[in-house]
Design a protein around this motif. Sequence first.
Motif: not given
Length: 408
Positions: A99-104, A89-96, A115-122
Amino acid sequence: MSPAPDTASRLDVISAICQRLLESAAELEDAAVDLLPFPRQVVRADLALAVSRLEAFAGVTPRLAGRSPLGRVALALPGNAILSNPLATIAASHLAGNKTLVRLPRQRQAWTEVLTGLVGEAAEFVDYDGAGFLSHAMRQPEIDALMAFGDDAWAAGYERQARLTGTKFIFEGPGKDPFLVLCPALVDEAARAAVEASTFNAGQACTSPERFYVVSAAYDDFVERVTDLVRELRSGDPKDPETQVGPLAPGVARRIDDQLKDAVGKGAVVLSTGLRRSMNVNGEERVLVPPIVVAGADHRMKVMCEETFGPVIAIQRVGSIPEALELAEDSPYGLSATAFGRVAGVAERLARSHGQVFVEETWLSQRRKKPLAPYGGRRRSGWVWEWQDEQFVRRDGPRHNFLEFSRS
């Protein structure tokens, strides 16, 4: 055709996430088992799906040609998410290009750090309670779209805010997915598929089939075969590598109890395949509910009408294929449907009431072949609210996130 330079650079970011995932797969698997209440077998399958989803984004870049980002997208992700849902889901927003804001959910704070360490700047992860995050996202004029996973009962209450603020609201909701067995010759194949698809992650997937309609000629054999197969499943502590079916949240276990009592009171026969027990998993109170078969179910019963979200296989005998179709359509939800038996017109009819239709395969086998298969259902299983040409519209049905997160 090569992707546009901006799209190519964003694809590089997604490829880097995928590479980090591959390089740290063993550590991530161990971390998930230590931090989440899901069995290792489920975690491993989800990790593999996350890799295949991220790799598949290279093939969708041509579909973004001529499209522009929305700007800023907020994602409210579900508590049953491990890796594949958040990362895709993050990748889809980033590819488009957003800027992506995420809450779990807050009980997933330690996993959020992973997850923060995995996605980095995305993406940027934030700490909010669920309602607070949705209200915050709706109030911020710089946030163009909000995607939320959850219960349609509370999601429907945000329509007024969506109308007032103009925020695009993408909702992924519950399912009560039907599984139709229409051909007696396919009983064994259908039973195996039914058990795998309905008990994966203890039924904690919105696309898990929960209500089964079986023609009379196949009914007895199907019930017997399903019962034999669920008895073979290993239920227990998620930390045990042999566990296939792990425990549930207490609220889900109570809902299952209520549905089963209602079913028995109305004449169904319930088979439980093991002892229910409470357990603590990584600091979370959980309840182990081994897989359950409900035979003789019908639409008077809650188990056939209300979302279960657990390892329960409720089976109803039907006298004909038209009856099976009518019952499959008789639901406020329409996420997906499965049919075993290639009967003319069945898939087309189910497609009108459900987002996706799987014929002689399940959502699990479909996602293995098409890791970026569309999201979205019909009716109360999901929708998009947005303003188009000065009109507020609601639409439903299958959709691709990378297109929803961009505009033509």
